[in-house]
Motif scaffolding. Structure first.
Motif, mmCIF file in Angstrom:
data_model
loop_
_atom_site.group_PDB
_atom_site.id
_atom_site.type_symbol
_atom_site.label_atom_id
_atom_site.label_comp_id
_atom_site.label_asym_id
_atom_site.label_seq_id
_atom_site.Cartn_x
_atom_site.Cartn_y
_atom_site.Cartn_z
ATOM 1 N N GLY A 22 0.814 -1.204 0.000
ATOM 2 C CA GLY A 22 0.000 0.000 0.000
ATOM 3 C C GLY A 22 0.852 1.260 0.000
ATOM 4 N N PRO A 23 0.333 2.350 0.566
ATOM 5 C CA PRO A 23 1.083 3.605 0.575
ATOM 6 C C PRO A 23 2.209 3.640 1.592
ATOM 7 C CG PRO A 23 -0.960 3.895 1.755
ATOM 8 C CD PRO A 23 -1.002 2.510 1.157
ATOM 9 N N GLY A 24 2.301 2.590 2.428
ATOM 10 C CA GLY A 24 3.462 2.514 3.300
ATOM 11 C C GLY A 24 3.224 2.487 4.786
ATOM 12 N N TRP A 42 1.022 -3.241 -6.294
ATOM 13 C CA TRP A 42 0.709 -3.106 -7.714
ATOM 14 C C TRP A 42 -0.053 -1.828 -8.037
ATOM 15 C CZ3 TRP A 42 -4.152 -2.587 -9.824
ATOM 16 C CH2 TRP A 42 -5.226 -2.847 -8.966
ATOM 17 N N ASP A 43 -0.767 -1.239 -7.066
ATOM 18 C CA ASP A 43 -1.605 -0.075 -7.331
ATOM 19 C C ASP A 43 -0.746 1.147 -7.648
ATOM 20 O OD1 ASP A 43 -4.341 1.318 -7.112
ATOM 21 O OD2 ASP A 43 -3.070 2.496 -5.767
ATOM 22 N N ALA A 44 -1.031 1.782 -8.771
ATOM 23 C CA ALA A 44 -0.202 2.900 -9.240
ATOM 24 C C ALA A 44 -0.258 4.088 -8.286
ATOM 25 C CB ALA A 44 -0.640 3.324 -10.637
ATOM 26 N N GLY A 45 -1.437 4.378 -7.741
ATOM 27 C CA GLY A 45 -1.567 5.501 -6.825
ATOM 28 C C GLY A 45 -0.759 5.292 -5.558
ATOM 29 N N ALA A 46 -0.881 4.101 -4.978
ATOM 30 C CA ALA A 46 -0.124 3.802 -3.761
ATOM 31 C C ALA A 46 1.373 3.845 -4.041
ATOM 32 C CB ALA A 46 -0.525 2.434 -3.216
ATOM 33 N N GLN A 59 6.740 -2.177 -7.944
ATOM 34 C CA GLN A 59 5.374 -2.190 -8.454
ATOM 35 C C GLN A 59 5.156 -3.489 -9.215
ATOM 36 O OE1 GLN A 59 4.199 1.361 -10.501
ATOM 37 N NE2 GLN A 59 2.103 0.633 -10.873
ATOM 38 N N ALA A 60 4.478 -4.417 -8.575
ATOM 39 C CA ALA A 60 4.292 -5.753 -9.155
ATOM 40 C C ALA A 60 3.170 -6.465 -8.422
ATOM 41 C CB ALA A 60 5.593 -6.560 -9.045
ATOM 42 N N ASP A 61 2.727 -7.553 -9.008
ATOM 43 C CA ASP A 61 1.743 -8.451 -8.394
ATOM 44 C C ASP A 61 2.525 -9.460 -7.545
ATOM 45 O OD1 ASP A 61 -0.129 -10.521 -7.845
ATOM 46 O OD2 ASP A 61 -1.229 -10.084 -9.688
ATOM 47 N N VAL A 62 2.174 -9.577 -6.267
ATOM 48 C CA VAL A 62 2.918 -10.492 -5.390
ATOM 49 C C VAL A 62 2.854 -11.930 -5.899
ATOM 50 C CG1 VAL A 62 2.547 -9.023 -3.374
ATOM 51 C CG2 VAL A 62 0.962 -10.899 -3.825
ATOM 52 N N ARG A 63 1.845 -12.252 -6.695
ATOM 53 C CA ARG A 63 1.716 -13.610 -7.223
ATOM 54 C C ARG A 63 2.779 -13.919 -8.263
ATOM 55 N NH1 ARG A 63 -4.691 -12.978 -8.335
ATOM 56 N NH2 ARG A 63 -3.828 -10.981 -9.095
ATOM 57 N N ASP A 64 3.395 -12.874 -8.817
ATOM 58 C CA ASP A 64 4.428 -13.069 -9.830
ATOM 59 C C ASP A 64 5.832 -13.112 -9.238
ATOM 60 O OD1 ASP A 64 2.458 -13.019 -11.783
ATOM 61 O OD2 ASP A 64 2.640 -10.846 -12.089
#
Length: 372
Positions: A22-24, A42-46, A59-64
């Motif tokens: 998230g934002p941290g 993964w969320d661009a805003g966060a 910035q990535a999907d934890v599943r990857d």
């Protein structure tokens, strides 16, 4: 060498990887504690907020990804998305609880269930299993995380209890339970399901001790009932001396028209992604300016100059774990002792001016409490 010293080498800065960062919220706490944190989000805003704050961001999907992508990390943390488990959400996670618990057992037995997770009503429901996948994978690689800390909404506690059993099967000592944020100095009533696990520990870990009294509306605390100070109020957190009332965007008591109300001498109700829709009034009903993202962030215990950026800032604020609560949980999990005055200074100070050479906690005896 004590078991705690075996778990964490204080000669080097500890290093964690934070899933669904998230934002941290948790990463801010790690910064205060002197811990290196890599956040996966993964969320661009966060991610925009994280980068503006100078946090290490992937910035990535934890599943990857997996433990092999962060070989220096010895601590695993995570707060998976809660939308399918919350009362305010659609409830897909709660409806699928038995399936999720079954997946935990099968994963602990070594089965690969990833293809079946796609059959769930809402794919976000399965994200709660990602921290377990990472922990099992790290153990398979021969580099188990020394400490695991997970948080979610209370409805996920049965999942954490199942994860506890899975982790204990590979050498962890674990505990889990529900914490109330105002009992840790957060000016907000919010409940979180917390799991703490330590690899190779000789004793069951504990949850952090409360530092403030629980908020019970309509019943003044008894004088001398304990040695804890009262909860932190919204007025104190926002440095406001005027009386005001926050009128919730949500109904209360099962009546959508009966809006919840909190006075400035009380902690806020749970800060959600709809916090910008809450109204502010004077006690006699006159409208006041609404909370801006920085006000909402302070009710979450982010520093007042935290650089909220990107889209859906209100949602970012509401989704985050309060850094002050995260600091207490992390410190207890790692056997650190927080200096309350230093933590107060960090919360009420500025993000840019925090002195990293003076973290808010030091090595010491475990100050946690047993699970109720």
């Amino acid at each position: 060498m004590t078991s705690r010293q075996q778990e964490l080498d204080f000669g080097e800065r500890p290093h964690l990887v934070d899933l669904f960062a998230g934002p941290g919220g948790l990463d801010v706490a790690a910064h205060w504690l002197g811990i290196v944190a890599d956040g996966v989000e993964w969320d661009a805003g966060a991610c925009a907020t994280r980068r503006a704050a100078g946090l290490r961001t992937h910035q990535a999907d934890v599943r990857d990804l997996g433990p092999e992508d962060f070989p220096a990390a010895t601590i695993l943390t995570g707060g998976p998305p809660c939308q399918t488990y919350t009362v305010a959400g659609g409830g897909a996670g709660r409806r699928a609880l038995d399936q999720v618990l079954g997946f935990v057992k099968r994963m602990a037995a070594g089965e690969d269930v990833r293809s079946e997770l796609k059959t769930l009503e809402d794919e976000r429901t399965a994200l709660v299993l990602e921290p377990l996948r990472w922990a099992l994978r790290a153990n398979h690689l021969g580099r188990p995380y020394r400490t695991v800390v997970l948080e979610q909404v209370p409805a996920v506690l049965p999942v954490w209890e199942a994860v506890e059993e899975a982790l204990e099967g590979i050498g962890y000592k674990t505990t889990s339970g529900i914490l109330h944020t105002e009992a840790y100095g957060v000016p907000q009533t919010r409940r979180r399901a917390i799991l703490i696990a330590r690899f190779g520990a000789t004793e069951k870990p504990r949850l952090p001790k409360a530092t403030h009294r629980r908020f019970r509306r309509g019943s003044a605390p008894r004088a001398g009932a304990d040695d804890l100070p009262l909860w932190v109020t919204m007025g104190e957190a926002l440095d406001r001396t005027d009386d005001f009332v926050v009128v919730s965007n949500y109904g209360t008591g099962g009546d959508p028209k009966a809006r919840g109300r909190r006075h400035s001498d009380e902690p806020a109700a749970t800060v959600t992604g709809k916090v910008s829709r809450n109204r502010l009034e004077t006690p006699d009903g006159k409208n006041l300016a609404r909370l801006d993202p920085w006000d909402a962030g302070r009710l979450q215990t982010f520093p007042r100059d935290y650089p909220w950026s990107g889209k859906d800032v209100s949602q970012q604020v509401g989704n985050a774990i309060p850094p002050r609560l995260a600091a207490h949980v992390l410190a207890t999990a790692l056997g650190l002792v927080i200096d309350p005055r230093r933590l107060d200074d960090a919360v009420r100070g500025t993000w840019q001016d925090f002195d990293e050479s003076r973290p808010v906690a030091t090595e010491g005896a475990d100050t946690g409490r047993d699970v109720d």
